[in-house]
Scaffold this active site. Structure first.
Site, PDB file in Angstrom:
ATOM      1  CE  LYS A  76      46.473  87.423  -5.326  1.00 68.28           C
ATOM      2  NZ  LYS A  76      46.344  86.057  -5.893  1.00 68.28           N
ATOM      3  CB  THR A  77      49.805  85.768   0.882  1.00 65.66           C
ATOM      4  OG1 THR A  77      48.425  86.060   0.612  1.00 65.66           O
ATOM      5  CG2 THR A  77      50.067  85.923   2.370  1.00 65.66           C
ATOM      6  CG  ASP A 121      44.549  88.651   0.555  1.00 63.12           C
ATOM      7  OD1 ASP A 121      44.678  88.894  -0.659  1.00 63.12           O
ATOM      8  OD2 ASP A 121      44.400  87.495   1.000  1.00 63.12           O
ATOM      9  CB  THR A 170      41.430  87.156  -7.028  1.00 69.44           C
ATOM     10  OG1 THR A 170      40.216  87.580  -6.378  1.00 69.44           O
ATOM     11  CG2 THR A 170      42.325  86.467  -6.007  1.00 69.44           C
ATOM     12  NE  ARG A 229      46.724  78.780  -1.450  1.00 68.12           N
ATOM     13  CZ  ARG A 229      46.244  80.019  -1.521  1.00 68.12           C
ATOM     14  NH1 ARG A 229      45.131  80.246  -2.206  1.00 68.12           N
ATOM     15  NH2 ARG A 229      46.856  81.023  -0.939  1.00 68.12           N
TER      16      ARG A 229
END
Length: 367
Positions: A76-77, A121, A170, A229
Site C-alpha cells: 500500500k505504501t 497511513d 488494514t 514484505r
C-alpha cells in the site's frame, strides 16, 4: 499491545511478521518499485489505478482521492509513492495516529501545494475531530479553523489547494461511511500467489546482488505467507546463510536449511504459530478451547495470539474460530504429523467444525 508483544519475541519469529520493523524501513525503500509498470502482482488494482492516473493526467487535474485497503506488507505504501511518481508531484507522508487534533490536520493541509499527494497511513486510527475536518477538505478543498471558545468562537474558512489524498488501512471496516464515500477509487489488495512472490524475489535478488536460482526462489516464496514484505525479509536471511555456510548461491537446499535454522517451516509457520497448534491439539484434543486459556497454555498475551498468530492460521485452514472456542482442523493435525482420534467431534469431514457434539472441553467465556 499485540504489536509490542510481537516485537518482544525473538528474531526468528519476527521474520514472518507482516509489519515492518523500524530498522528495515531503509532496506524496504531501496527495494520498492518506482513505477506502476515495475510493480509485481495485484494486476486488477494496477490496471484500475493506471486508468485513474492516466485520465487525470489527460485532464491536467489531480485524480480522485484513493483508498487502499488490505493486510500489512502487500504494497500500500509503495503504491502511494508510485501514484506521486506517476503524477510527477511531491508526496507528503503521515499517519492516522500522528493526527490527534483538528489543528494538526489543518496545519498539514494548509501547507500542501497544488496537486500534491498526501499519503495518510492507518487512516482508520485518526482522531474523530480531525476526521470530520477531513470530510470538508476532501470534498470542498476547504477547512474551517475555529478561533476562540464558547459564544465568542468564530469559524474562519481556509481555502486549500486541490490535492490527492491516498489513504491506507488494514481495517477498512473501521472507517466510517462518510469517509469511505469521499474516496473516488477504492482498491482492496489481496495476498500474493507463490508465482507472484517468485517474481518479487527475483527482482529483489537482482537489486541486492544475490545469486538466486529458480528452486531457491520457489522455496522461499512457499514460506512467505503470500506477503512480499515477508518474502524480502526471508531472502535477506537466506542470503546471510548462503554467504556464511554455503557458496553464496541461494538454492532450494540452502533456502530450506536457512529457514529451518530460523524456525520458519515449509508452510511459513513460526514458533508461536506451531505452539498454538501444538497446545490446541496435544493439550486440548483439538478443541474447542477458549482464547484466554489457549494464550495461557502458550505463555503469551491474549492479544498476541488473537492478532498475531490466529489470522494466518485461520487463513491457512489450520484453525477455526467458533462460538464455543478455537478448534484445530484436520489440516492442523496433519501438519503436526498426527492423526485425529476417530469420531473427534471437533472435526468435520473436511476439517470444518461440528459444533454440537458433547465432550468434556476446556474453554472460557472468551471465544
Amino acid at each position: 499491545m499485540a504489536r509490542q508483544n510481537r516485537d518482544d519475541l525473538d528474531g526468528a519469529e519476527n521474520l514472518v511478521a507482516a509489519e515492518a520493523a523500524i530498522d528495515e524501513q531503509e532496506i524496504e525503500a531501496a527495494l520498492r518499485p518506482k513505477r506502476l509498470a515495475e510493480f509485481v502482482g495485484q494486476q486488477r488494482v494496477r490496471e484500475q489505478l493506471s486508468l485513474v492516473l492516466d485520465a487525470a493526467k489527460l485532464r491536467n487535474r489531480p485524480p480522485d482521492h484513493l483508498l487502499l485497503s488490505g493486510p500489512p506488507g502487500l504494497g500500500k505504501t509503495t503504491l502511494a509513492m508510485i501514484v506521486a511518481a506517476e503524477l510527477g508531484m511531491p508526496l507528503r507522508v503521515t499517519s492516522g495516529p500522528a493526527i490527534q487534533h483538528a489543528g494538526d490536520l489543518a496545519a498539514l493541509l494548509s501547507s500542501l501545494s497544488e496537486g500534491e499527494v498526501l499519503f495518510l497511513d492507518e487512516i482508520h486510527r485518526m482522531a474523530r475531530p480531525a476526521e470530520e475536518m477531513l470530510y470538508m477538505a476532501m470534498e470542498d478543498f476547504r477547512v474551517d479553523v475555529v478561533v476562540g471558545k464558547g459564544a465568542g468562537a468564530t469559524a474562519i474558512p481556509l481555502e486549500i489547494p486541490p490535492f490527492t489524498l491516498v489513504g491506507a488501512t488494514t481495517r477498512a471496516g473501521l472507517l466510517p461511511g462518510p469517509l469511505r464515500d469521499r474516496f473516488g477509487f477504492t482498491a482492496h489488495m489481496d495476498f500474493y500467489s507463490p508465482a507472484e512472490l517468485e517474481q518479487v524475489l527475483r527482482r529483489s535478488a537482482g537489486l541486492l546482488d544475490v545469486p538466486l536460482d529458480r528452486d531457491g526462489g520457489t522455496e522461499i516464496a512457499g514460506r512467505s505467507r503470500g506477503t512480499p514484505r515477508i518474502a524480502n525479509r526471508l531472502l535477506r536471511r537466506v542470503r546471510d546463510y548462503a554467504q556464511v555456510r554455503a557458496d553464496g548461491v541461494v538454492t532450494a537446499d540452502v533456502a530450506a536449511a536457512a529457514l529451518t535454522l530460523y524456525d520458519v517451516d515449509e508452510a511459513g509457520l513460526d514458533r508461536l504459530d506451531r505452539a498454538v497448534l501444538d497446545a490446541l491439539v496435544r493439550r486440548f484434543g483439538g478443541g474447542p478451547v477458549g482464547l484466554s486459556t489457549l494464550a495461557v497454555a502458550v505463555g503469551e498475551e491474549t492479544e498476541t495470539v488473537e492478532e498475531v498468530a490466529e489470522p494466518f492460521l485461520v487463513r491457512a485452514g489450520l484453525l477455526a474460530r467458533t462460538p464455543r472456542g478455537r478448534v484445530a482442523t484436520t489440516a492442523a493435525w496433519s501438519h503436526l504429523g498426527l492423526v485425529p482420534p476417530p469420531g473427534n467431534p471437533a472435526l468435520g469431514s473436511v476439517g470444518g467444525v461440528v459444533g454440537s457434539a458433547a465432550q468434556p472441553v476446556l474453554f472460557d467465556n472468551n471465544p
